[in-house]
Design a protein around this motif. Structure first.
Motif, mmCIF file in Angstrom:
data_model
loop_
_atom_site.group_PDB
_atom_site.id
_atom_site.type_symbol
_atom_site.label_atom_id
_atom_site.label_comp_id
_atom_site.label_asym_id
_atom_site.label_seq_id
_atom_site.Cartn_x
_atom_site.Cartn_y
_atom_site.Cartn_z
ATOM 1 N N GLN A 49 -19.007 70.215 60.179
ATOM 2 C CA GLN A 49 -18.577 69.173 61.114
ATOM 3 C C GLN A 49 -18.005 69.774 62.395
ATOM 4 N N PRO A 98 -13.345 73.732 52.165
ATOM 5 C CA PRO A 98 -13.903 72.703 53.055
ATOM 6 C C PRO A 98 -15.044 73.242 53.901
ATOM 7 N N SER A 99 -16.080 72.440 54.064
ATOM 8 C CA SER A 99 -17.194 72.823 54.931
ATOM 9 C C SER A 99 -16.773 72.740 56.397
ATOM 10 N N ASP A 139 -17.118 71.867 50.287
ATOM 11 C CA ASP A 139 -16.983 70.416 50.169
ATOM 12 C C ASP A 139 -17.400 69.721 51.464
ATOM 13 N N ASP A 140 -18.089 68.596 51.309
ATOM 14 C CA ASP A 140 -18.562 67.751 52.409
ATOM 15 C C ASP A 140 -19.724 68.375 53.175
ATOM 16 N N HIS A 141 -20.331 69.422 52.641
ATOM 17 C CA HIS A 141 -21.541 69.948 53.267
ATOM 18 C C HIS A 141 -22.648 68.902 53.133
#
Length: 266
Positions: A198, A194-195, A219-221
């Motif tokens: 955030q 996970p990135s 992920d989610d970068h």
């Protein structure tokens, strides 16, 4: 002593110090290296987890090793989980984190694989699915306040089966003057983590660089793209199993070939 006798004596002395040489029944260098993780371990401590024994320098094997370090043997080992009390403020941080995770319905052992105190530093090995949750708790809780992340680094252990890729984060609490490390692992077959952009927006560039050179997918970068290599580049050059490569260099009429094509001088 004649010159011939002196040469023979030097040869005998050189043979005596060759790696693995000695009396009958002596250990080979590899066997000695494998035991290194279990030596000098205090009573009650778990021996180190040996994941690899490397020979030579720069990962070169065979006739291409011109470094002069062909006999070098290095043991690659992972530190074992530490036992309580960890010492200093380490116990306080782990206890607060366990309380926060419990309030969120997450058991500490489900989020934290192991706690390692080594060389006076605290490292929390986390599961991938709870990385972002733990990072938020560490940043936001008033008693923790690790408000600064110094980036992420990628590490590749090809022989750490199922955990070949490691992402390492250094966190700092400016409020309390503390520093700790988070570490998560991922297999090469599923290199997703996970990135943390955030949680720590300054990690954006670091995650891009780690993806570019190590191949860890965050992920989610918001914009995961290469930073140094062309977009169509194949592979990730800082992995241990990436081809060494090189280009011929000509200097004053002498051509120096790439490192992986040089002949051995041993």
């Amino acid at each position: 002593m004649s010159g011939t006798e002196r040469d023979e004596e030097k040869g005998s002395a050189a043979d005596a110090v060759k790696p693995g040489a000695g009396a009958v029944g002596a250990q080979s260098t590899t066997e000695a290296a494998l035991e290194a993780g279990a030596q000098n371990v205090p009573a009650g401590r778990t021996p180190l987890e040996i994941v690899d024994v490397r020979r030579g320098m720069f990962g070169v094997t065979g006739p291409g090793d011109t470094s002069g370090f062909g006999g070098l043997v290095r043991t690659i080992a992972m530190p074992p989980p530490s036992e309580r009390p960890y010492g200093g403020w380490f116990d306080e941080v782990v206890d607060i984190l366990a309380e926060l995770l419990g309030e969120a319905g997450i058991a500490l052992e489900d989020a934290v694989e192991k706690v390692v105190v080594d060389r006076g530093e605290l490292t929390l090995f986390l599961t991938r699915e709870h990385l972002r949750t733990v990072a938020r708790f560490l940043r936001d809780d008033a008693d923790l306040r690790f408000e600064l992340c110094l980036g992420v680094s990628g590490v590749h252990f090809p022989h750490d089966v199922g955990r070949e890729l490691h992402a390492v984060y250094a966190l700092m609490s400016l409020t309390h003057g503390r520093q700790l490390r988070l570490e998560v692992t991922a297999p090469e077959a599923d290199p997703h983590v996970p990135s943390l952009v955030q949680v720590y927006p300054g990690n954006s560039w670091h995650e891009r660089e780690t993806w570019d050179l190590m191949g860890i997918v965050f992920d989610d970068h918001p914009a995961l793209a290469r930073t140094m290599l062309p977009d169509d580049w194949v592979g990730h050059p800082q992995r241990k199993d990436y081809p060494l490569g090189g280009i011929p260099v000509e200097y004053k009429g002498a051509t120096i070939p790439p490192p992986d094509t040089r002949r051995s001088y041993n």
